[in-house]
Motif scaffolding. Structure first.
Motif, PDB file in Angstrom:
ATOM      1  N   LEU A   1     -23.942  11.122  82.749  1.00 22.94           N
ATOM      2  CA  LEU A   1     -25.231  11.220  82.080  1.00 22.94           C
ATOM      3  C   LEU A   1     -25.817  12.593  82.357  1.00 22.94           C
ATOM      4  CD1 LEU A   1     -26.799   7.748  82.920  1.00 22.94           C
ATOM      5  CD2 LEU A   1     -25.877   8.479  80.737  1.00 22.94           C
ATOM      6  N   VAL A   2     -26.259  13.243  81.296  1.00 25.00           N
ATOM      7  CA  VAL A   2     -26.927  14.532  81.390  1.00 25.00           C
ATOM      8  C   VAL A   2     -28.163  14.445  80.490  1.00 25.00           C
ATOM      9  CG1 VAL A   2     -24.806  15.823  81.888  1.00 25.00           C
ATOM     10  CG2 VAL A   2     -25.516  15.487  79.517  1.00 25.00           C
ATOM     11  N   PRO A   3     -29.109  15.354  80.604  1.00 22.90           N
ATOM     12  CA  PRO A   3     -30.286  15.269  79.743  1.00 22.90           C
ATOM     13  C   PRO A   3     -29.943  15.164  78.243  1.00 22.90           C
ATOM     14  CG  PRO A   3     -30.697  16.829  81.492  1.00 22.90           C
ATOM     15  CD  PRO A   3     -29.250  16.415  81.610  1.00 22.90           C
ATOM     16  N   HIS A   4     -28.875  15.817  77.822  1.00 19.67           N
ATOM     17  CA  HIS A   4     -28.497  15.757  76.407  1.00 19.67           C
ATOM     18  C   HIS A   4     -28.103  14.341  75.984  1.00 19.67           C
ATOM     19  CE1 HIS A   4     -27.484  17.725  72.636  1.00 19.67           C
ATOM     20  NE2 HIS A   4     -26.381  16.996  72.589  1.00 19.67           N
ATOM     21  N   SER A   5     -27.754  13.488  76.949  1.00 19.24           N
ATOM     22  CA  SER A   5     -27.417  12.099  76.644  1.00 19.24           C
ATOM     23  C   SER A   5     -28.589  11.390  75.960  1.00 19.24           C
ATOM     24  CB  SER A   5     -27.055  11.334  77.914  1.00 19.24           C
ATOM     25  OG  SER A   5     -26.003  11.949  78.601  1.00 19.24           O
ATOM     26  N   LEU A   6     -29.807  11.823  76.277  1.00 15.42           N
ATOM     27  CA  LEU A   6     -30.985  11.200  75.682  1.00 15.42           C
ATOM     28  C   LEU A   6     -31.031  11.405  74.177  1.00 15.42           C
ATOM     29  CD1 LEU A   6     -33.640  12.106  78.383  1.00 15.42           C
ATOM     30  CD2 LEU A   6     -32.402   9.942  78.086  1.00 15.42           C
ATOM     31  N   ARG A   7     -30.388  12.448  73.689  1.00 14.03           N
ATOM     32  CA  ARG A   7     -30.335  12.693  72.240  1.00 14.03           C
ATOM     33  C   ARG A   7     -29.613  11.548  71.538  1.00 14.03           C
ATOM     34  NH1 ARG A   7     -31.998  16.075  68.856  1.00 14.03           N
ATOM     35  NH2 ARG A   7     -30.748  17.206  67.379  1.00 14.03           N
ATOM     36  N   TYR A   8     -28.514  11.088  72.134  1.00 15.19           N
ATOM     37  CA  TYR A   8     -27.784   9.954  71.571  1.00 15.19           C
ATOM     38  C   TYR A   8     -28.662   8.706  71.581  1.00 15.19           C
ATOM     39  CZ  TYR A   8     -23.510  12.719  71.859  1.00 15.19           C
ATOM     40  OH  TYR A   8     -22.563  13.690  71.693  1.00 15.19           O
ATOM     41  N   THR A   9     -29.360   8.486  72.685  1.00 10.84           N
ATOM     42  CA  THR A   9     -30.221   7.310  72.799  1.00 10.84           C
ATOM     43  C   THR A   9     -31.334   7.355  71.759  1.00 10.84           C
ATOM     44  OG1 THR A   9     -29.764   7.213  75.165  1.00 10.84           O
ATOM     45  CG2 THR A   9     -31.693   5.990  74.374  1.00 10.84           C
ATOM     46  N   TYR A  10     -31.970   8.515  71.623  1.00 14.39           N
ATOM     47  CA  TYR A  10     -33.062   8.661  70.658  1.00 14.39           C
ATOM     48  C   TYR A  10     -32.575   8.356  69.245  1.00 14.39           C
ATOM     49  CZ  TYR A  10     -36.610  10.823  67.714  1.00 14.39           C
ATOM     50  OH  TYR A  10     -37.557  11.051  66.755  1.00 14.39           O
ATOM     51  N   VAL A  11     -31.494   8.989  68.835  1.00 15.90           N
ATOM     52  CA  VAL A  11     -31.001   8.791  67.471  1.00 15.90           C
ATOM     53  C   VAL A  11     -30.559   7.347  67.268  1.00 15.90           C
ATOM     54  CG1 VAL A  11     -29.192   9.425  65.812  1.00 15.90           C
ATOM     55  CG2 VAL A  11     -30.390  11.209  67.090  1.00 15.90           C
ATOM     56  N   SER A  12     -29.843   6.780  68.224  1.00 14.12           N
ATOM     57  CA  SER A  12     -29.367   5.400  68.076  1.00 14.12           C
ATOM     58  C   SER A  12     -30.527   4.420  67.934  1.00 14.12           C
ATOM     59  CB  SER A  12     -28.504   4.996  69.275  1.00 14.12           C
ATOM     60  OG  SER A  12     -27.362   5.811  69.349  1.00 14.12           O
ATOM     61  N   ARG A  13     -31.549   4.604  68.733  1.00 19.03           N
ATOM     62  CA  ARG A  13     -32.687   3.684  68.655  1.00 19.03           C
ATOM     63  C   ARG A  13     -33.530   3.913  67.409  1.00 19.03           C
ATOM     64  NH1 ARG A  13     -34.646   2.089  74.654  1.00 19.03           N
ATOM     65  NH2 ARG A  13     -32.585   1.437  75.346  1.00 19.03           N
ATOM     66  N   MET A  14     -33.739   5.162  67.035  1.00 23.63           N
ATOM     67  CA  MET A  14     -34.510   5.458  65.834  1.00 23.63           C
ATOM     68  C   MET A  14     -33.760   5.014  64.576  1.00 23.63           C
ATOM     69  SD  MET A  14     -37.395   6.549  66.790  1.00 23.63           S
ATOM     70  CE  MET A  14     -38.066   7.146  65.251  1.00 23.63           C
ATOM     71  N   ARG A  15     -32.448   5.056  64.651  1.00 22.29           N
ATOM     72  CA  ARG A  15     -31.627   4.670  63.500  1.00 22.29           C
ATOM     73  C   ARG A  15     -31.774   3.187  63.166  1.00 22.29           C
ATOM     74  NH1 ARG A  15     -29.851   4.179  59.587  1.00 22.29           N
ATOM     75  NH2 ARG A  15     -27.834   4.777  58.790  1.00 22.29           N
ATOM     76  N   ARG A  16     -32.249   2.393  64.118  1.00 22.40           N
ATOM     77  CA  ARG A  16     -32.515   0.971  63.854  1.00 22.40           C
ATOM     78  C   ARG A  16     -33.654   0.812  62.853  1.00 22.40           C
ATOM     79  NH1 ARG A  16     -32.886  -0.940  70.144  1.00 22.40           N
ATOM     80  NH2 ARG A  16     -30.732  -0.468  70.712  1.00 22.40           N
ATOM     81  N   GLU A  17     -34.565   1.781  62.821  1.00 25.18           N
ATOM     82  CA  GLU A  17     -35.764   1.693  61.984  1.00 25.18           C
ATOM     83  C   GLU A  17     -35.738   2.623  60.776  1.00 25.18           C
ATOM     84  OE1 GLU A  17     -38.000  -0.605  62.800  1.00 25.18           O
ATOM     85  OE2 GLU A  17     -36.885  -1.109  64.617  1.00 25.18           O
ATOM     86  N   LEU A  18     -34.992   3.719  60.876  1.00 26.12           N
ATOM     87  CA  LEU A  18     -35.001   4.735  59.816  1.00 26.12           C
ATOM     88  C   LEU A  18     -33.592   4.993  59.301  1.00 26.12           C
ATOM     89  CD1 LEU A  18     -37.319   7.360  61.572  1.00 26.12           C
ATOM     90  CD2 LEU A  18     -37.990   5.741  59.807  1.00 26.12           C
ATOM     91  N   SER A  19     -33.507   5.415  58.057  1.00 21.55           N
ATOM     92  CA  SER A  19     -32.212   5.814  57.504  1.00 21.55           C
ATOM     93  C   SER A  19     -31.836   7.181  58.070  1.00 21.55           C
ATOM     94  CB  SER A  19     -32.291   5.892  55.977  1.00 21.55           C
ATOM     95  OG  SER A  19     -33.097   7.001  55.593  1.00 21.55           O
ATOM     96  N   ALA A  20     -30.574   7.538  57.931  1.00 23.54           N
ATOM     97  CA  ALA A  20     -30.131   8.858  58.394  1.00 23.54           C
ATOM     98  C   ALA A  20     -30.898   9.955  57.665  1.00 23.54           C
ATOM     99  CB  ALA A  20     -28.624   9.017  58.184  1.00 23.54           C
ATOM    100  N   LYS A  21     -31.204   9.735  56.389  1.00 21.95           N
ATOM    101  CA  LYS A  21     -31.944  10.726  55.607  1.00 21.95           C
ATOM    102  C   LYS A  21     -33.368  10.903  56.151  1.00 21.95           C
ATOM    103  CE  LYS A  21     -33.225  11.947  50.920  1.00 21.95           C
ATOM    104  NZ  LYS A  21     -33.144  11.617  49.513  1.00 21.95           N
ATOM    105  N   GLU A  22     -34.021   9.788  56.524  1.00 17.91           N
ATOM    106  CA  GLU A  22     -35.379   9.861  57.074  1.00 17.91           C
ATOM    107  C   GLU A  22     -35.383  10.473  58.466  1.00 17.91           C
ATOM    108  OE1 GLU A  22     -37.518   5.925  55.194  1.00 17.91           O
ATOM    109  OE2 GLU A  22     -35.873   5.635  56.624  1.00 17.91           O
ATOM    110  N   LEU A  23     -34.332  10.240  59.218  1.00 22.65           N
ATOM    111  CA  LEU A  23     -34.249  10.724  60.595  1.00 22.65           C
ATOM    112  C   LEU A  23     -33.831  12.192  60.680  1.00 22.65           C
ATOM    113  CD1 LEU A  23     -34.663   9.814  63.466  1.00 22.65           C
ATOM    114  CD2 LEU A  23     -32.350   8.892  63.472  1.00 22.65           C
ATOM    115  N   GLN A  24     -33.174  12.678  59.655  1.00 23.64           N
ATOM    116  CA  GLN A  24     -32.650  14.049  59.665  1.00 23.64           C
ATOM    117  C   GLN A  24     -33.712  15.098  59.981  1.00 23.64           C
ATOM    118  OE1 GLN A  24     -30.481  15.032  56.116  1.00 23.64           O
ATOM    119  NE2 GLN A  24     -30.334  17.187  56.659  1.00 23.64           N
TER     120      GLN A  24
END
Length: 191
Positions: free
Chosen positions: A124-147
């Protein structure tokens, strides 16, 4: 992070640059340039906003002032990385390399000393949080909205960071009885 990057009333953090090793700050993210700046807008949960407010207290910061400093200068990435690792270990999310070697979870020499590891051996490194953020946000938003929120140039890059786990996939599937009933009730239209 400068004070003006936190937009409290909208619960946003605007990432609009980074500090280089020499201490100079850019006005663009790593994939941008002075001519074509890029930024990211990240929603901040209420809990995090409360923690930031408490941390800042009565500090009279101007918009350009840095929030996290050491001797008046922005903290270096090495310090942030070490604090991140200590926080993961204190929270029981990760363990030191020595602890995992002692328990037999990993082999000696597998990872660098300044890396926090979770019991399955992933680092785990700080950049790991990027994966967590996108994965969790992707539950609510489309890839286009999240881009635009991630600053990625393509929806494919957003999906690269989307790490749905097996439990999420399985929980999204109907139970076997419902699936079987749906299949049995399906009668294709014949022409």
């Amino acid at each position: 992070m400068r004070y003006k990057q936190i937009v409290f009333e909208k619960k946003l953090l605007i990432v609009d640059g980074f500090c280089k090793k020499d201490g100079l700050r850019t006005q663009y993210n790593k994939k941008g340039s002075q001519e074509k700046p890029k930024f990211r807008a990240v929603w901040i949960p209420d809990y995090t906003l409360d923690q930031l407010s408490g941390f800042l207290g009565d500090a009279a910061l101007g918009p350009e002032d840095y929030i996290f400093t050491n001797d008046g200068r922005p903290i270096r990435d090495e310090l942030a990385h070490n604090v991140f690792i200590r926080a993961l270990i204190k929270a029981g999310i990760a363990h030191t390399r020595a602890t995992l070697i002692k328990t037999g979870a990993i082999q000696q020499g597998r990872f660098a000393k300044k890396t926090a590891l979770i019991p399955d051996g992933r680092k785990l490194v700080p950049h790991s949080l990027r994966y967590t953020y996108v994965s969790r946000m992707r539950r609510e938003l489309s890839a286009k909205e999240l881009q635009p929120l991630t600053g990625h140039v393509s929806q494919e890059q957003v999906e690269y960071y989307n790490r749905r786990n097996l439990e999420e996939v399985m929980s999204s599937l109907p139970d076997a009885d419902t699936a079987l009933k749906t299949l049995l009730d399906f009668t294709p239209a014949h022409s």
